[in-house]
Design an enzyme around this catalytic site. Structure first.
Site, mmCIF file in Angstrom:
data_model
loop_
_atom_site.group_PDB
_atom_site.id
_atom_site.type_symbol
_atom_site.label_atom_id
_atom_site.label_comp_id
_atom_site.label_asym_id
_atom_site.label_seq_id
_atom_site.Cartn_x
_atom_site.Cartn_y
_atom_site.Cartn_z
ATOM 1 N N PHE A 8 111.951 -8.432 -32.499
ATOM 2 C CA PHE A 8 111.901 -8.867 -33.907
ATOM 3 C C PHE A 8 112.184 -10.363 -33.971
ATOM 4 O O PHE A 8 113.065 -10.831 -34.663
ATOM 5 C CB PHE A 8 112.900 -8.045 -34.749
ATOM 6 N N THR A 96 108.082 -8.693 -27.392
ATOM 7 C CA THR A 96 109.238 -9.340 -26.771
ATOM 8 C C THR A 96 108.735 -10.573 -25.994
ATOM 9 O O THR A 96 107.539 -10.717 -25.787
ATOM 10 C CB THR A 96 109.970 -8.369 -25.806
ATOM 11 N N GLU A 149 94.853 -8.522 -28.728
ATOM 12 C CA GLU A 149 94.166 -9.699 -29.279
ATOM 13 C C GLU A 149 95.072 -10.940 -29.237
ATOM 14 O O GLU A 149 94.623 -12.036 -28.939
ATOM 15 C CB GLU A 149 93.745 -9.408 -30.733
ATOM 16 N N VAL A 152 95.721 -14.060 -26.152
ATOM 17 C CA VAL A 152 94.962 -15.296 -25.927
ATOM 18 C C VAL A 152 94.563 -15.870 -27.277
ATOM 19 O O VAL A 152 93.964 -15.167 -28.101
ATOM 20 C CB VAL A 152 93.686 -15.020 -25.077
ATOM 21 N N GLY A 206 108.607 -25.430 -31.570
ATOM 22 C CA GLY A 206 108.493 -23.988 -31.279
ATOM 23 C C GLY A 206 107.181 -23.588 -30.626
ATOM 24 O O GLY A 206 106.844 -22.417 -30.590
ATOM 25 N N GLU A 209 106.877 -22.347 -24.380
ATOM 26 C CA GLU A 209 107.489 -21.105 -23.904
ATOM 27 C C GLU A 209 108.996 -21.323 -23.767
ATOM 28 O O GLU A 209 109.462 -22.465 -23.715
ATOM 29 C CB GLU A 209 106.920 -20.732 -22.534
ATOM 30 N N ASP A 220 101.179 -20.557 -18.112
ATOM 31 C CA ASP A 220 100.813 -19.854 -19.347
ATOM 32 C C ASP A 220 99.278 -19.771 -19.448
ATOM 33 O O ASP A 220 98.721 -18.704 -19.724
ATOM 34 C CB ASP A 220 101.407 -20.596 -20.559
ATOM 35 N N LYS A 224 96.552 -16.433 -19.275
ATOM 36 C CA LYS A 224 95.455 -16.179 -20.219
ATOM 37 C C LYS A 224 94.109 -16.093 -19.479
ATOM 38 O O LYS A 224 93.244 -15.290 -19.830
ATOM 39 C CB LYS A 224 95.448 -17.271 -21.286
HETATM 40 N N1 HSE Z 1 103.437 -21.632 -25.189
HETATM 41 C C1 HSE Z 1 102.163 -21.115 -25.582
HETATM 42 C C2 HSE Z 1 101.272 -22.308 -25.948
HETATM 43 C C3 HSE Z 1 102.321 -20.159 -26.746
HETATM 44 O O1 HSE Z 1 101.774 -23.432 -26.025
HETATM 45 O O2 HSE Z 1 100.074 -22.132 -26.131
HETATM 46 C C4 HSE Z 1 101.138 -19.274 -27.038
HETATM 47 O O3 HSE Z 1 100.794 -18.437 -25.961
#
Ligand code: HSE
Length: 341
Positions: A8, A96, A149, A152, A206, A209, A220, A224
């Site tokens: 959450f 999560t 979905e 990515v 924000g 990661e 990251d 993807k």
């Molecule tokens: N940290 C990732 C980005 C978040 O900057 O794209 C989304 O997957």
């Protein structure tokens, strides 16, 4: 539709907001009605109500201890596994944080939910990047839906596009800007800002990661690329099959030189399938001419180009992170489940 929410944080709260604010529209236009019957969160605790929890009361909590007492409310259901096992939910939504090395604990939650007869919707890259074949086989055997979905490009249609809208086309290549944090850093560096200051900014906004190494070293984007290769291109790639280079070696001088040559550095994830069906993928900074549609995509925005036989190239540009864009990704999967009946 009864929903159990595992996690959450930003995405889970985004979904609950959307479900609440669009309740009337979703019911009137699509006949879709959903309620949260259980929620587990590492910080807030666990809560369940077989008839549904109050979304506004949930959003007001910082710990579930302060959720108002109502008849039928169940507190402290134990672990997330206990909650998944015991819940009367039709769908488990797994939101999560991502762990790219093991996919855990999300991977175990997804397995358990499917084994106990619940559809699964996740925005968590770990389980899909590392164990898509296993999870999709399990879902198929059980006649359940596995939605991802949001893994990515958040809710910007990518999986739906590749799996449904482009069905019948042969896709020979997918390449894209799949990480918002690094694209933001590269864009700000073009304006002359040094790398370290911009990374701190991206963290504060924000986008990054929990461990931003995953963004700047390309992991990251790698997760993807694995998802695209294994879900849309028929690949069976593992992390070690994908050469991966991030943006940490790019200097302000490299960026300036590219500008002089009318070019731009972008962190590009790509997947190719050759005529023999062999799938290969990579992540690396690429010097793009300004005429490339991906070169003009700036800031945290993501973009993806599908090269197809029947339509030529199709590029989709849109948000790749954030509360409402990722919350919407979950909603779009829930609507797919609803349409299946
Ligand atoms: N940290 C990732 C980005 C978040 O900057 O794209 C989304 O997957």
């Amino acid at each position: 539709m009864k929903l159990a929410l595992i996690g959450f944080g930003v995405v889970g709260q985004g979904l609950v907001r959307i479900l609440h604010e669009k309740q009337k529209l979703l019911a009137e236009q699509y006949g879709f009605r959903a309620g949260i019957v259980a929620v587990a969160d590492k910080i807030r605790g666990t809560l369940a109500h077989p008839d549904g929890l109050d979304p506004l009361a949930l959003l007001k909590t910082t710990t579930f201890d302060t959720y108002p007492e109502t008849q039928g409310l169940i507190r402290d259901l134990g672990s997330s596994e206990d909650l998944i096992r015991q819940s009367n939910a039709d769908v488990m939504i797994e939101v999560t944080p991502t762990h790219l090395k093991t996919g855990e604990p999300a991977l175990s939650y997804c397995r358990l939910a499917l084994e106990t007869g619940k559809h699964v919707v996740t925005t968590n890259k770990g389980p899909i990047a590392l164990a898509y074949a296993e999870l999709s086989d399990l879902a198929r055997q059980k006649g359940l839906y596995l939605g991802f979905e949001g893994t990515v490009m958040a809710g910007t249609p990518t999986m739906t596009l590749g799996l449904n809208a482009l069905a019948g086309c042969t896709v020979s290549e997918i390449r894209g800007i799949l990480n918002g944090t690094t694209n933001y850093i590269l864009t700000q560096m073009e304006a002359g800002q040094p790398y370290s200051a911009v990374l701190e900014e991206a963290q504060a906004l924000g986008y990054a990661e929990a461990d931003p190494t995953a963004d700047v070293e390309g992991f990251d984007a790698l997760s993807k690329v694995l998802i695209l290769a294994n879900t849309l291109m028929g690949g069976r790639l593992r992390v070690e099959d994908v050469p991966c280079k991030g943006i940490t070696s790019l200097t302000l001088e490299d960026i300036r030189r590219a500008q002089q040559e009318q070019k731009r550095w972008k962190l590009i994830g790509s997947v190719r399938r050759d005529n023999d069906g062999v799938v290969a993928a990579r992540v690396e900074p690429v010097l793009l001419p300004l005429s490339d549609p991906l070169a003009s995509v700036s800031g945290v925005t993501n973009a993806i180009t599908f090269t197809t036989d029947l339509l030529g190239s199709i590029t989709v540009v849109g948000p790749g992170a954030g509360q409402l864009p990722t919350g919407f990704a979950v909603l779009s999967d829930l609507l797919q489940i609803h349409r299946r009946g």
